[in-house]
Scaffold this active site. Structure first.
Site, mmCIF file in Angstrom:
data_model
loop_
_atom_site.group_PDB
_atom_site.id
_atom_site.type_symbol
_atom_site.label_atom_id
_atom_site.label_comp_id
_atom_site.label_asym_id
_atom_site.label_seq_id
_atom_site.Cartn_x
_atom_site.Cartn_y
_atom_site.Cartn_z
ATOM 1 C CG HIS A 1 -2.147 0.851 1.007
ATOM 2 N ND1 HIS A 1 -2.114 2.235 1.020
ATOM 3 C CD2 HIS A 1 -3.440 0.509 0.746
ATOM 4 C CE1 HIS A 1 -3.327 2.704 0.794
ATOM 5 N NE2 HIS A 1 -4.149 1.675 0.625
ATOM 6 C CG HIS A 2 1.542 5.181 -2.718
ATOM 7 N ND1 HIS A 2 2.684 5.725 -2.167
ATOM 8 C CD2 HIS A 2 1.571 5.504 -4.034
ATOM 9 C CE1 HIS A 2 3.369 6.350 -3.120
ATOM 10 N NE2 HIS A 2 2.726 6.231 -4.257
ATOM 11 C CB ALA A 3 -0.917 4.165 3.533
#
Length: 483
Positions: A139-141
Site C-alpha cells: 500500500h502507498h500509505a
C-alpha cells in the site's frame, strides 16, 4: 509507535470501490539456479520470515483512532504470519506476456485487507521458457516508490547464494492506549486552525504554480506579493491553465490492464549524453512521443500540451524512512508538435523551467495541502475532492521514474531478469499511469490503465520503443551536424 503522516493517510482516504492505492512490482525470474530448478511458495514464505525485520512496513498494520479523531498508527501485528500474504498461481500454456499481464491486472485491481499488514506477494508459475514471476504489492500509505525499491533490496541478494542476516533485535510497536490516542486527537483538532494558517502561509507563495489553481482570480497576485515579502525567487510560470480532455480522462472502473516491456538503458543514456539532458527528460520525451501516437490512433490529438503529474522524491536521510516523502511537479507534454526535433526541444525547455520552479519552492506543498483538513473529516473531504476534480481535469496522467539497482538481484537463487513497476490510477489523475524502473542495464516499463478508457495499453509499450528510436535518430543527426 509511529503515526501516519497526512500524506500517508490521504493514500488511505482516496480508496474506493474503483480506486486502489497500492503500488507493486513484477519480477520475471530465472529459476535455473534454484534447488530443483523451481522457486516455491515456501521459499518465499521462508525468505520473508527471515528478513521481515529488515523491512518493517511488512509486519506493521493499522491501528485506528476511535471516532476517526486522528490519523491511524502503525503497530506491529502480534499474529504476523507471512504465509497469509504469499499466494501462488500458474498460467496455462503458453504462459506468454499477455496472459501474465492479465493475471497481474486481476491481482492489482483487488484491495488489500486493512486488518493485516498492507502487502501481498504472488508467485506465478508456468511462464514461457521455464521462467516464473513474482509480484509484490504494498500500500502507498506504507511506502513511496524510492522506499519500495529500498525494501526490495532488503529482501533480495546480490548473488545466488543467500546471505545470513542479523537477528531481529527490534522492539515491537504496540498500539497506544485508548486515552492517549483520544487525547492527542482532541488536542490536534483544537490546534488545527492555527496549524492550517501556518501551512497556508507556507503554501500560498507557490499556489500559482499549480494547474487550475494558479489561474483563479487573485492567486497569481497573492503569490507574487508573498514571494516578494519573503524575498524568494519569482519562478517562471508554466502554461498550466488546465489539461485538455482525452479519452483516458474520465471516470475509471474498478478493472485494470497491466502492460509491460523493457528498453536498453544504454540507449536512454546515449540520448541523455548526446542531447545534453537528464534520464528523466528522456523518459518525458519518450512518453510525449508515445502518447502523441496513441492520441492520433484515437483521433483525439489536442491542440495544446498534456499535463503530467511527475512524483518527486524528497527522501533525505533517516528522518523520513518510515513514511512517504514525496512531492510532485507538473510538466507540459507538447504532444501537439509534429516534428520530432521541435517536440524534443519543447520538452527540454519545459522540463528545465519545471525543475527551476520546483527548486525555487519549498517542495513540500503536497504535504502541506494534505494536512489542511482536520482528520475527522479528511476522509470525506478527500472523497468529495476526488469526485469534483475530474470535471476540471487538472492533469492528464502520472508519469514516474524510479531509479533502481544496476546489478542483478536474486531471490532464493532465482535471478530477477526484469522488474516492472505498477502504480495507481484515479479519476483525478487519469486512467493511465506510466512508471519506469531502471534495473541492471534496462529501463523496465509498467503501465497500469483502465481497460474501459485505454483498451490497447500494450500499444503504448510499442510506442515508447518507437519514441526511443526516434530520439536515437536525433542523436545521429546531431553527431552528423557536429562532424
Amino acid at each position: 509507535m509511529t503515526q501516519l503522516t497526512a500524506v500517508d493517510a490521504n493514500f488511505l482516504n482516496i480508496e474506493s470501490g474503483r480506486t486502489q492505492a497500492h503500488i507493486g512490482g513484477l519480477g520475471i525470474v530465472d529459476t535455473t539456479l534454484c534447488e530443483g530448478g523451481r522457486l516455491t511458495r515456501q521459499d518465499v514464505v521462508d525468505l520473508i520470515s527471515e528478513r521481515a525485520h529488515l523491512a518493517r512496513p511488512l509486519r506493521r498494520k493499522l491501528a485506528a483512532v476511535p471516532l476517526g479523531l486522528d490519523r491511524p498508527y502503525w503497530v506491529d501485528d502480534e499474529d504476523f504470519d507471512p504465509s497469509r500474504h504469499v499466494h501462488e498461481a500458474a498460467l496455462p500454456a503458453p504462459g506468454d506476456d499477455l496472459q501474465l499481464g492479465a493475471e497481474i491486472a486481476r491481482i492489482h485491481e483487488r484491495p488489500l485487507d486493512r486488518r493485516r499488514p498492507l502487502w501481498e506477494v504472488h508467485l506465478v508459475q508456468g511462464l514461457a521458457g521455464g521462467r516464473a514471476a513474482i509480484y509484490i504489492k504494498v500500500h502507498h500509505a506504507c511506502v513511496d516508490g524510492v522506499l519500495a525499491a529500498e525494501l526490495l533490496m532488503a529482501l533480495l541478494d546480490l548473488q545466488p547464494e543467500a546471505v545470513s542476516v542479523p537477528p531481529d533485535l527490534t522492539e515491537r510497536e504496540s498500539a497506544p492506549g485508548l486515552a492517549p490516542m483520544v487525547g492527542k486527537g482532541l488536542a490536534r483538532a483544537v490546534l488545527h486552525p492555527v496549524r492550517t494558517a501556518e501551512e497556508l502561509l507556507k503554501t500560498a507563495p507557490y499556489l500559482d504554480q499549480l494547474p487550475i489553481v494558479g489561474n483563479l482570480p487573485g492567486v497569481r497576485e497573492v503569490s507574487n506579493t508573498l514571494r516578494a515579502v519573503l524575498r524568494r525567487a519569482n519562478p517562471e510560470r508554466a502554461d498550466l491553465a488546465g489539461a485538455p480532455r482525452t479519452p483516458f480522462n474520465a471516470s475509471i472502473s474498478q478493472h485494470r490492464t497491466f502492460a509491460f516491456g523493457s528498453l536498453p538503458l544504454d540507449d536512454v543514456k546515449k540520448v541523455r549524453r548526446e542531447l545534453g539532458v537528464s534520464v528523466n527528460d528522456v523518459v518525458m520525451a519518450m512518453c510525449t512521443g508515445a502518447l502523441r501516437q496513441w492520441l492520433i490512433d484515437h483521433d483525439a490529438l489536442p491542440s495544446q500540451p498534456l499535463v503530467a503529474c511527475v512524483p518527486v522524491s524528497l527522501r533525505r536521510g533517516a528522518a523520513c524512512d518510515e513514511s512517504n516523502a514525496l512531492s510532485a511537479m507538473f510538466a507540459p507534454l507538447p504532444v501537439q508538435i509534429e516534428d520530432p526535433a521541435e517536440r524534443f526541444a519543447a520538452v527540454r525547455t519545459q522540463m528545465q523551467s519545471v525543475k527551476r520552479r520546483f527548486a525555487s519552492s519549498t517542495g513540500t506543498w503536497f504535504e502541506m495541502v494534505s494536512g489542511l483538513v482536520p482528520s475527522p473529516i479528511s476522509g470525506l473531504a478527500t472523497r468529495l475532492v476526488m469526485q469534483v476534480v475530474p470535471a476540471i481535469t487538472p492533469v492528464n496522467l502520472i508519469i514516474s521514474n524510479v531509479p533502481g539497482p544496476q546489478q542483478p538481484l536474486y531471490v532464493r537463487g532465482a535471478r530477477i531478469l526484469t522488474y516492472y513497476p505498477a502504480s495507481v490510477i484515479s479519476d483525478a489523475t487519469g486512467g493511465v499511469n506510466i512508471t519506469v524502473f531502471s534495473y541492471n542495464g534496462s529501463l523496465d516499463i509498467g503501465i497500469i490503465a483502465c481497460p474501459e478508457l485505454v483498451p490497447d495499453a500494450w500499444n503504448l509499450v510499442d510506442y515508447l520503443r518507437d519514441a526511443l528510436t526516434e530520439l536515437l535518430k536525433l542523436t545521429d543527426a546531431q553527431t552528423y551536424e557536429t562532424a
